[in-house]
Write a protein that holds these residues in place. Structure first.
Motif, PDB file in Angstrom:
ATOM      1  N   ALA A 103       0.838  -1.204   0.000  1.00 16.61           N
ATOM      2  CA  ALA A 103       0.000   0.000   0.000  1.00 16.61           C
ATOM      3  C   ALA A 103       0.876   1.259   0.000  1.00 16.61           C
ATOM      4  CB  ALA A 103      -0.937  -0.013   1.211  1.00 16.61           C
ATOM      5  N   ASN A 106       2.148   1.932  -3.371  1.00 19.28           N
ATOM      6  CA  ASN A 106       1.079   2.072  -4.380  1.00 19.28           C
ATOM      7  C   ASN A 106       1.112   0.923  -5.391  1.00 19.28           C
ATOM      8  OD1 ASN A 106      -0.051   4.493  -3.378  1.00 19.28           O
ATOM      9  ND2 ASN A 106       1.617   5.663  -4.321  1.00 19.28           N
ATOM     10  N   ASP A 107       1.547  -0.255  -4.937  1.00 17.89           N
ATOM     11  CA  ASP A 107       1.591  -1.454  -5.781  1.00 17.89           C
ATOM     12  C   ASP A 107       0.241  -2.162  -5.642  1.00 17.89           C
ATOM     13  OD1 ASP A 107       2.086  -3.817  -7.092  1.00 17.89           O
ATOM     14  OD2 ASP A 107       4.030  -4.189  -6.140  1.00 17.89           O
ATOM     15  N   THR A 108      -0.727  -1.678  -6.400  1.00 22.89           N
ATOM     16  CA  THR A 108      -2.101  -2.169  -6.254  1.00 22.89           C
ATOM     17  C   THR A 108      -2.229  -3.644  -6.611  1.00 22.89           C
ATOM     18  OG1 THR A 108      -2.834   0.043  -6.857  1.00 22.89           O
ATOM     19  CG2 THR A 108      -4.501  -1.676  -6.843  1.00 22.89           C
ATOM     20  N   GLU A 111      -0.828  -5.643  -3.766  1.00 24.23           N
ATOM     21  CA  GLU A 111      -1.677  -5.374  -2.614  1.00 24.23           C
ATOM     22  C   GLU A 111      -2.945  -6.224  -2.672  1.00 24.23           C
ATOM     23  OE1 GLU A 111      -4.039  -1.703  -0.346  1.00 24.23           O
ATOM     24  OE2 GLU A 111      -2.945  -1.312  -2.205  1.00 24.23           O
TER      25      GLU A 111
END
Length: 616
Positions: A103, A106-108, A111
């Motif tokens: 998170a 920002n590694d969706t 995640e």
């Protein structure tokens, strides 16, 4: 000269931007050496998960200057290895850490992957609410980035959740959504599994033709992949479906086909023989049933599959009794009972280990907080020492005052924590004993329900024990779960009702946690459990001019002189703890506390009433 200065300034600015970019990029990359190590552990995870965990721990502890992404990926792989090794609590805690790192980066994509693993671990631990929360969040992120595979996995996790809850209609919707997403891909193995899951839902809904249709699709895919092991499983499932549908001729055909294919590929699988045993038992062909059950039993014994062995031995006991061979029936029953005791012991150990892991996590949190307090105190002492040369009297007075204040606060918090913990051990150990008894009675559904409720109680206690206040809704939820656990324990010999005034906003009102439990426990333990029928427990919560009024009322056997004598110390201790907690609030609430014995017109005891008020 000015121009040269400007050029140098611009060059310095660009160098700063480059270094900043390089530093940020470094945090979001995986070095080749780490990638190589990850590939090595991936191959171990499927075959030797324990070895994989050790190697990943070594990388996390010994590798220097890991980037955030490297740390997150290593934690993710460790969580997956723990999951495959059935260590669900540890897997959950590990995935929680890597999820936070993903998170931050920002590694969706990663995640959402970790969220699905979190949901799976929570489901295995019986925490349905948490499993649903993480699955829905994973679904939302997958739809946000447009990743059909992750979206399909999220739907599949929701399918498992609703299938566990026996909510087959919603389970069918989710597995159908998974099927539509994966059918567009090339992962045939996953598609076969999805078709099988879809068929299992249809089977539960007794839609046998649709179940057979899904199994047929899976069988066609398996044949195209030339995967005989998967084909064996599908043939076996089709056979079981035909048994459910009452088509015994077709069932025998597919089960025998599954058994023959097993022999051809030299695979050891007891399921076809067990299915044939069930089939022949239904057809009253007892000799054939016994032959196939014995074949299945040999395989289950060789694989140490105790639960299946217990089930097959139950069938053999029944067959032996029907044929009048009581010696064989007794021999099988003795072995079956010893296995049941062993399985029950393993289940008890697993439950205790789950409670211990949660306790250790909370203990570590306490140690960290304590260390922070020590560090803060040392820093304050250092500052006070520096300032003593300038403001000796003021600094000394402030230090003494501050030290006393912290000591008082710490003592109060410690006392409250100890008081709360003292209320729990008696119930916990009795409950564990009750779980063991129910398991030994051979009632897996009741035992599973009891374990789920008890696990939720343990989790609520750990969540609330360090809090000064919780919402009234959480307090009511906790006491409801506690009472329902007691109802299971005492076979529903009493009923209960919780009445809350409609005007109260239970989600906005905060109260001290675990105030009601001691008196509810006393009502059950000393009043209602001795009353075999007609027991009633009432908890009333009403608003008044400046707060809340609580009433705990039971129609138990009352408190006779002998009962008073026997439990005087225990009740006095619980009451003293309760009053001490109210006194710490310094609102005079302890003055409202009343315990009243109730009598009818003939002066016969008819129950007990507890009343107190809280000021908001």
């Amino acid at each position: 000269m000015i121009l040269k200065y400007k050029s140098l300034k611009q060059l310095g600015f660009y160098a700063f931007i480059f270094l900043t970019f390089f530093a940020c990029t470094k945090q979001d990359t995986i070095r080749p050496s780490i990638e190589k190590s990850l590939l090595a552990t991936d191959s171990l995870t499927l075959t030797q998960p324990e070895q994989s965990i050790l190697k990943l721990d070594s990388l996390l502890q010994n590798s220097k200057h890991l980037t955030t992404l490297e740390t997150a990926i290593l934690l993710f792989n460790k969580g997956e290895a723990l999951y495959l090794n059935d260590k669900y609590q540890e897997a959950f805690n590990t995935h929680l850490k890597c999820n936070e790192l993903f998170a931050e980066l920002n590694d969706t994509y990663n995640e959402s992957r970790s969220l699905i693993s979190l949901s799976g671990a929570a489901l295995h631990m019986g925490d349905i609410e948490t499993a649903q929360k993480y699955a829905l969040k994973a679904l939302s992120l997958a739809q946000l980035i447009g990743d059909n595979r992750i979206e399909g996995k999220a739907y599949n996790q929701l399918f498992k959740l609703h299938f566990t809850l026996k909510d087959y209609d919603n389970a069918l919707e989710y597995i159908s959504a998974t099927d539509s997403l994966f059918s567009k891909g090339v992962d045939t193995t996953s598609i076969i599994a999805i078709k099988g899951n879809k068929a299992s839902v249809y089977l539960k809904l007794k839609e046998y033709n649709k179940a057979l249709s899904s199994y047929s699709e899976a069988m066609a895919l398996s044949q195209s992949q030339r995967d005989p092991r998967t084909l064996v499983s599908i043939l076996n499932n089709i056979g079981y479906t035909y048994i459910e549908a009452g088509d015994y001729e077709s069932a025998e055909k597919f089960l025998r086909g599954s058994a023959t294919l097993n022999k051809n590929i030299k695979a050891i699988n007891a399921a076809p023989y067990k299915g044939l045993g069930n089939l022949f038992l239904l057809k009253a062909e007892n000799d054939s049933a016994e032959i196939n059950y014995k074949k299945a039993l040999e395989i289950y014994i060789a694989n140490s599959n105790f639960k299946e062995e217990i089930e097959v031995r139950d069938k053999l006991v029944a067959l032996a009794i029907m044929s009048g061979d009581y010696t064989t029936a007794l021999d099988n029953q003795i072995v079956r009972d010893s296995l049941q005791l062993y399985v029950s012991s393993l289940e008890k150990d697993r439950l205790l280990n789950f409670a211990n892991v949660n306790y250790e996590v909370k203990q570590k949190e306490t140690e960290i907080n304590h260390q922070k307090e020590i560090n803060n105190r040392n820093q304050l002492l250092l500052i006070s020492t520096i300032m003593v040369f300038v403001f000796l009297f003021i600094a000394t007075a402030f230090y003494i005052y501050n030290t006393k204040l912290k000591a008082v606060n710490k003592a109060s918090k410690l006392e409250q924590s100890l008081l709360r913990v003292q209320m729990n051990p008696h119930f916990i150990f009795n409950t564990l004993a009750a779980i063991q008894n129910i398991t030994l009675e051979g009632n897996p559904i009741k035992s599973s329900n009891y374990i789920a409720k008890f696990s939720k109680l343990i989790r609520q206690n750990f969540d609330y024990v360090r809090k000064e206040a919780i919402t009234l809704s959480k307090e009511v939820s906790m006491i409801s779960n506690y009472i329902e656990t007691q109802q299971l324990r005492f076979n529903n010999i009493f009923s209960y009702k919780i009445e809350i005034e409609d005007s109260l906003d239970v989600h906005a009102i905060n109260v001290p946690p675990m105030l009601l439990q001691p008196f509810v426990e006393n009502a059950i333990e000393y009043g209602l459990k001795e009353k075999k029928v007609g027991g009633e427990l009432l908890v009333k919560i009403e608003g008044n001019t400046d707060g809340l009024s609580f009433v705990i009322l039971d129609n138990g056997l009352g408190r006779s002189a002998k009962a008073k004598k026997e439990k005087l110390t225990e009740e006095l201790h619980a009451t003293t703890i309760f009053l001490e907690r109210l006194k710490m609030r310094k609102k005079g609430e302890e003055k409202s506390f009343v315990i009243e014995d109730l009598f009818d017109d003939n002066n016969t005891p008819i129950g007990t009433k507890v009343f107190f008020k809280l000021k908001l």
